[in-house]
Scaffold this motif. Structure first.
Motif, short mmCIF file in Angstrom:
data_model
loop_
_atom_site.label_atom_id
_atom_site.label_comp_id
_atom_site.label_asym_id
_atom_site.label_seq_id
_atom_site.Cartn_x
_atom_site.Cartn_y
_atom_site.Cartn_z
N LYS A 84 -4.67 9.60 5.17
CA LYS A 84 -4.72 9.11 3.79
C LYS A 84 -6.16 8.82 3.38
O LYS A 84 -6.58 9.14 2.26
CB LYS A 84 -3.87 7.86 3.64
CG LYS A 84 -2.36 8.12 3.64
CD LYS A 84 -1.61 6.83 3.40
CE LYS A 84 -0.10 7.09 3.32
NZ LYS A 84 0.65 5.85 3.02
N TRP A 101 -7.98 12.07 2.78
CA TRP A 101 -7.57 12.70 1.52
C TRP A 101 -8.14 11.92 0.33
O TRP A 101 -8.60 12.50 -0.65
CB TRP A 101 -6.06 12.78 1.44
CG TRP A 101 -5.56 13.81 0.46
CD1 TRP A 101 -6.29 14.50 -0.45
CD2 TRP A 101 -4.22 14.27 0.33
NE1 TRP A 101 -5.49 15.37 -1.16
CE2 TRP A 101 -4.21 15.25 -0.69
CE3 TRP A 101 -3.03 13.96 0.98
CZ2 TRP A 101 -3.05 15.91 -1.09
CZ3 TRP A 101 -1.87 14.63 0.59
CH2 TRP A 101 -1.88 15.59 -0.42
N LEU A 122 -4.43 18.41 5.01
CA LEU A 122 -4.11 16.97 5.03
C LEU A 122 -2.70 16.73 4.50
O LEU A 122 -1.97 15.87 5.02
CB LEU A 122 -5.14 16.21 4.20
CG LEU A 122 -6.59 16.31 4.71
CD1 LEU A 122 -7.54 15.61 3.74
CD2 LEU A 122 -6.73 15.72 6.10
N ARG A 123 -2.31 17.48 3.48
CA ARG A 123 -0.96 17.34 2.93
C ARG A 123 0.09 17.69 3.98
O ARG A 123 1.11 16.99 4.11
CB ARG A 123 -0.79 18.25 1.71
CG ARG A 123 0.56 18.09 1.02
CD ARG A 123 0.79 19.18 -0.01
NE ARG A 123 0.92 20.48 0.60
CZ ARG A 123 2.03 20.92 1.21
NH1 ARG A 123 3.10 20.12 1.29
NH2 ARG A 123 2.08 22.11 1.76
N ALA A 165 -7.48 19.91 1.44
CA ALA A 165 -6.38 19.05 1.01
C ALA A 165 -5.04 19.58 1.49
O ALA A 165 -4.14 18.79 1.83
CB ALA A 165 -6.37 18.93 -0.52
#
Length: 348
Positions: A230, A233, A216-217, A213
């Motif tokens: 998106k 995630w 991805l963030r 995560a």
């Protein structure tokens, strides 16, 4: 109830070299991913595995010269250069080429000839070259040697300012194709974004969801409208049974204002509906699934069937049992073995 209506699969096992009129392309096939090194680059494409449906966007921050030409101008005509010639270093050229760059070129030549073990040895002999680390990481990921792959990909990130430079120098552009979720495949070159997506996939394979995560963030911090990330995630946040309310709420926030523009958007709407159902908002979930199902022309049948199934469950949850049964009956007529449709209809 799982949303994995496509399994993670190895799209292209092994290493192959493809030669065509458009030039050479080198494909590396790790689990759940395909990596293609070819003469065309600087574009990121997303789609759905098995559907044949893809759309293409420019890689963030790395536009190609092609994309910068006026729309009316004709593409330049360039002579085709055989890949073996692009990767040939003559005697005098080898004398003035740095050792790590020579190792990178020799690694590509080894891949060209199908010798993956020699290629890895050459790439790993160039730890200061981002492109060598990136390629070694993908090859180790192909072998499911995840710890070693992680080290190489992290090294590539540390030198991210030079990612893609050696490929460009030798006119061999690289593209990675990742199944970032069971529904979504992203095609990305040797850039920071693609490397972080690879690391996110790697961490997810190791059930290290917090680390996945974080990558991805960081991508979304740079490209907040990236629907592929998106979707990746959202799939990660929903990978629990039951789904925690905080994670379901985060999925709803990720997909706020989403339109049904492409198959990837439809898959993300499906995830949003699952999150809404986890929050007890069944009526809103029905509306979201109806939005996702509204466009069918370019959508894979498996995706549309999953949307209808989820809508049937949402209908039942709000007491609209006739509509729920009609949806389940239609699905059963198309695919009697889909999920638990037969059991719900009393056919088994």
């Amino acid at each position: 109830m799982s949303f994995r209506f496509w399994r993670r699969v190895q799209l292209f096992p092994g290493v192959s070299l493809n030669l065509s009129k458009s030039g050479a392309s080198l494909s590396l096939g790790p689990r759940g991913a395909k990596y293609t090194i070819g003469p065309r680059g600087t574009r990121a494409t997303v789609g759905l595995p098995g559907s044949g449906l893809f759309y293409t966007v420019q890689n963030p921050g790395r536009g190609s010269r092609t994309s910068q030409r006026p729309a009316h101008s004709a593409p330049p005509v360039t002579p085709e250069i055989p890949v073996q010639d692009r990767l040939s270093l003559g005697f005098f050229q080898r004398l003035v080429t740095p050792a790590d760059e020579r190792a990178f070129v020799d690694g590509l030549r080894a891949l060209h000839s199908g010798d993956e073990t020699e290629a890895l040895a050459q790439f790993e002999a160039a730890p200061e070259q981002a492109d060598a680390c990136w390629t070694a990481g993908l090859l180790r990921l192909k072998r499911e040697e995840l710890e070693v792959a992680q080290g190489h990909l992290q090294s590539a990130l540390q030198h991210s300012a030079t990612l893609g430079q050696l490929y460009a120098k030798y006119q061999i552009n690289a593209t990675t194709s990742f199944s970032v979720t069971p529904e979504v495949t992203a095609h990305i070159g040797p850039r920071e974004r693609g490397t972080r997506l690879a690391l996110a996939e790697l961490h997810q394979l190791r059930d290290e969801h917090a680390l996945a995560a974080e990558h991805l963030r960081l991508i979304l911090a740079e490209t907040p409208d990236d629907v592929v990330v998106k979707a990746a995630w959202a799939e990660l946040l929903l990978d629990a049974d039951p789904v925690p309310r905080a994670q379901a709420d985060q999925v709803v926030q990720l997909s706020a204002g989403l339109e049904n523009e492409t198959p990837v958007h439809a898959a993300l709407l499906l995830y949003k509906a699952r999150a809404l159902r986890a929050l007890g908002l069944e009526e809103v979930a029905v509306s979201t699934l109806t939005q996702a199902y509204r466009r069918k022309k370019d959508r894979p049948e498996a995706l549309l069937r999953q949307i209808r199934y989820e809508r049937a469950l949402a209908y039942a949850a709000v007491g609209r049992r006739g509509e729920s049964r009609r949806e389940l009956s239609a699905i059963y007529a198309e695919d009697p073995g889909f999920e638990d449709v037969a059991v719900r209809l009393g056919a088994r």
